[in-house]
Scaffold this motif. Sequence first.
Motif, PDB file in Angstrom:
ATOM      1  N   UNK A  65       0.849  -1.189   0.000  1.00 31.69           N
ATOM      2  CA  UNK A  65       0.000   0.000   0.000  1.00 31.69           C
ATOM      3  C   UNK A  65       0.881   1.234   0.000  1.00 31.69           C
ATOM      4  N   UNK A  66       0.608   2.125  -0.917  1.00 28.75           N
ATOM      5  CA  UNK A  66       1.308   3.403  -0.970  1.00 28.75           C
ATOM      6  C   UNK A  66       0.338   4.473  -0.502  1.00 28.75           C
ATOM      7  N   UNK A  67       0.813   5.666  -0.265  1.00 33.92           N
ATOM      8  CA  UNK A  67      -0.089   6.734   0.134  1.00 33.92           C
ATOM      9  C   UNK A  67      -1.158   6.910  -0.940  1.00 33.92           C
ATOM     10  N   UNK A  68      -0.768   6.825  -2.194  1.00 34.88           N
ATOM     11  CA  UNK A  68      -1.690   6.928  -3.319  1.00 34.88           C
ATOM     12  C   UNK A  68      -1.499   5.696  -4.193  1.00 34.88           C
ATOM     13  N   UNK A  69      -2.409   4.740  -4.093  1.00 37.54           N
ATOM     14  CA  UNK A  69      -2.333   3.536  -4.912  1.00 37.54           C
ATOM     15  C   UNK A  69      -1.684   2.365  -4.193  1.00 37.54           C
ATOM     16  N   UNK A  70      -1.431   1.310  -4.959  1.00 41.75           N
ATOM     17  CA  UNK A  70      -0.835   0.099  -4.394  1.00 41.75           C
ATOM     18  C   UNK A  70      -0.176  -0.716  -5.506  1.00 41.75           C
ATOM     19  N   UNK A  71       0.667  -1.653  -5.091  1.00 42.78           N
ATOM     20  CA  UNK A  71       1.306  -2.612  -5.998  1.00 42.78           C
ATOM     21  C   UNK A  71       0.991  -4.000  -5.445  1.00 42.78           C
ATOM     22  N   UNK A  72       0.707  -4.948  -6.318  1.00 38.42           N
ATOM     23  CA  UNK A  72       0.336  -6.284  -5.897  1.00 38.42           C
ATOM     24  C   UNK A  72       1.280  -7.319  -6.523  1.00 38.42           C
ATOM     25  N   UNK A  73       1.640  -8.328  -5.718  1.00 36.71           N
ATOM     26  CA  UNK A  73       2.566  -9.367  -6.166  1.00 36.71           C
ATOM     27  C   UNK A  73       2.036 -10.732  -5.748  1.00 36.71           C
ATOM     28  N   UNK A  74       2.191 -11.716  -6.620  1.00 31.49           N
ATOM     29  CA  UNK A  74       1.775 -13.088  -6.341  1.00 31.49           C
ATOM     30  C   UNK A  74       2.771 -13.741  -5.392  1.00 31.49           C
ATOM     31  N   UNK A  75       2.267 -14.324  -4.295  1.00 28.20           N
ATOM     32  CA  UNK A  75       3.159 -14.982  -3.332  1.00 28.20           C
ATOM     33  C   UNK A  75       3.339 -16.474  -3.594  1.00 28.20           C
ATOM     34  N   UNK A  76       2.407 -17.091  -4.288  1.00 27.20           N
ATOM     35  CA  UNK A  76       2.535 -18.520  -4.568  1.00 27.20           C
ATOM     36  C   UNK A  76       3.770 -18.748  -5.434  1.00 27.20           C
ATOM     37  N   UNK A  77       4.660 -19.585  -4.967  1.00 24.93           N
ATOM     38  CA  UNK A  77       5.897 -19.868  -5.692  1.00 24.93           C
ATOM     39  C   UNK A  77       7.037 -18.922  -5.348  1.00 24.93           C
ATOM     40  N   UNK A  78       6.778 -17.939  -4.517  1.00 26.31           N
ATOM     41  CA  UNK A  78       7.832 -17.000  -4.109  1.00 26.31           C
ATOM     42  C   UNK A  78       8.574 -17.552  -2.904  1.00 26.31           C
TER      43      UNK A  78
END
Length: 159
Positions: A65-78
């Motif tokens: 979570x950013x102040x404005x917006x967000x970034x998402x990443x897949x955890x399966x396999x990480x």
Amino acid sequence: MSPHVRWLGLTTVAILVVALVILFGRDAGQSAGPYLGGVLVLILGGTYLVSTREYEISNGRLVVQKVLGSKSFELRGASVSRDALAFQGMTRVFGNGGFFAFDGLFYSRRIGFVRSYARNRDNGVVVVLAGGSKLVLSPDQPDAFITAALAQGAVLSAP
């Protein structure tokens, strides 16, 4: 937020205020002072708006979570590991190196190229995504973060 980031941000704001006072204190109608001051305020504001705020883990995904917006990443396999030295020797390639956060692309001889989404360099956690991309994060409670990531499909790895 780590004390380093807090003091760097406060110092930057103080310098900006002094610079604006100097720029506007001169003959503002005939100089580039107001424009330069506006640019400085926009840069500082933009840096704050894209800085990392917190992490969420659910439904097999890590969401930064950013102040404005967000970034998402897949955890399966990480793979995920706690790494107290993750931030040592990192060189900024592109991004923010301390104004409100350490966000962007960095290079480390030990880790290689990484994306950093961090507000506190004391709690390093390295996440290697299934595609090979690397993230360096700084959750307030790294052990709880790793436990949550493992519950969502990540695997534990050595630092």
